[in-house]
Scaffold this active site. Sequence first.
Site, PDB file in Angstrom:
ATOM      1  N   LYS A 190      45.204 -21.197 -24.515  1.00  0.00           N
ATOM      2  CA  LYS A 190      45.436 -20.787 -23.123  1.00  0.00           C
ATOM      3  C   LYS A 190      46.655 -21.486 -22.533  1.00  0.00           C
ATOM      4  O   LYS A 190      47.292 -20.968 -21.600  1.00  0.00           O
ATOM      5  CB  LYS A 190      44.189 -21.034 -22.273  1.00  0.00           C
ATOM      6  CG  LYS A 190      43.697 -22.486 -22.252  1.00  0.00           C
ATOM      7  CD  LYS A 190      44.279 -23.330 -21.151  1.00  0.00           C
ATOM      8  CE  LYS A 190      43.821 -24.755 -21.260  1.00  0.00           C
ATOM      9  NZ  LYS A 190      44.332 -25.623 -20.170  1.00  0.00           N
ATOM     10  N   THR A 247      44.342 -21.949 -15.604  1.00  0.00           N
ATOM     11  CA  THR A 247      45.627 -22.569 -15.928  1.00  0.00           C
ATOM     12  C   THR A 247      46.802 -21.614 -15.739  1.00  0.00           C
ATOM     13  O   THR A 247      47.939 -22.054 -15.610  1.00  0.00           O
ATOM     14  CB  THR A 247      45.587 -23.133 -17.359  1.00  0.00           C
ATOM     15  OG1 THR A 247      46.620 -24.089 -17.543  1.00  0.00           O
ATOM     16  CG2 THR A 247      45.725 -22.048 -18.397  1.00  0.00           C
TER      17      THR A 247
END
Length: 332
Positions: A190, A247
């Site tokens: 990610k 994020t």
Amino acid sequence: MAEAPVAVLGAGSWGTALAIELGRHQPVLLWSHSAQEVAALARDRENRHYLPGVPFPESLQMEADLGAALAAAAEVLVVVPSHAFAGLLARIAELAPELPALCWATKGFDPESGGLLSEVAAHYLPHAGRAVLSGPTFAAEVARGLPTAITVAADDPALAERLARRLRSDHFRPYTATDLVGVQVGGAAKNVMAIAAGISDGLGFGANARAALITRGLSEITRLGLALGGEKETFMGLAGLGDLVLTCTDDQSRNRRLGLALAAGQDVAEARAAIGQEVEGINTAREVWHKARELGIEMPITEQTYRVLYEGLDPRRAVHNLLARQMRAEGL
């Protein structure tokens, strides 16, 4: 008899935040490789560099001696950057070769072997139970006691349950899992997508582009995770979609901020220096891209992010390359 502490190894922002959270309801030893840093943390009773203004609970103590921390600990939680993970585990194996279990909250791949951190742990501590802590978490929010949910995955369900009980509080909710591979892949990959999201937003491409990038990024992460032995359901959970959304959308993310800086014209070295902390996605982009090529997995967002970081590709050109790809049916 006094309760044995949890040893948190690594006093960066994330290690300190976890030590503070754990220390609210149990004894904790926070270790750093730097004796000077240990002295400053013990004197100030806060981490003024990473988490200024967040005081340590009374039950959180500093420890400069790694052997002493390991000998005293009921549980060991490693929270160092991925590039330092293998080196620290080598030291742990020398000092505590019969360590019964090891947990880590590091997100990334081993930069030397390209392998998962669980593989590194199995190499150095083959008899220890292995567990990883991952999910949508910013250190500053955890340190301040804001509501947070995470995943604890272990090769032994009993170990995951035991660690979850240690972590649980009225504002910190752990969920248990056994998909050690999937949770690690989600937490590492990610960061690459967050760099890409920062680039997209920094170029002014808007919310539509961000949503598309997150969605297709999740497909890439899932393809990689399945190829490495992870479970599909993991990537729709906290350690997959949850961590990815967090994020990619909030500027507390160092990886997203790196992407924003690249879009503004800074090079990688300048952006990294300005952030002043570890940006795991830089190394992870290289490891994930090499792994994808090795396994024959299509990961176009990862490829373009890698090329921006390591080949000097202009970010606008990277976006053009993604949009110019041949049409296909949606899916994994």
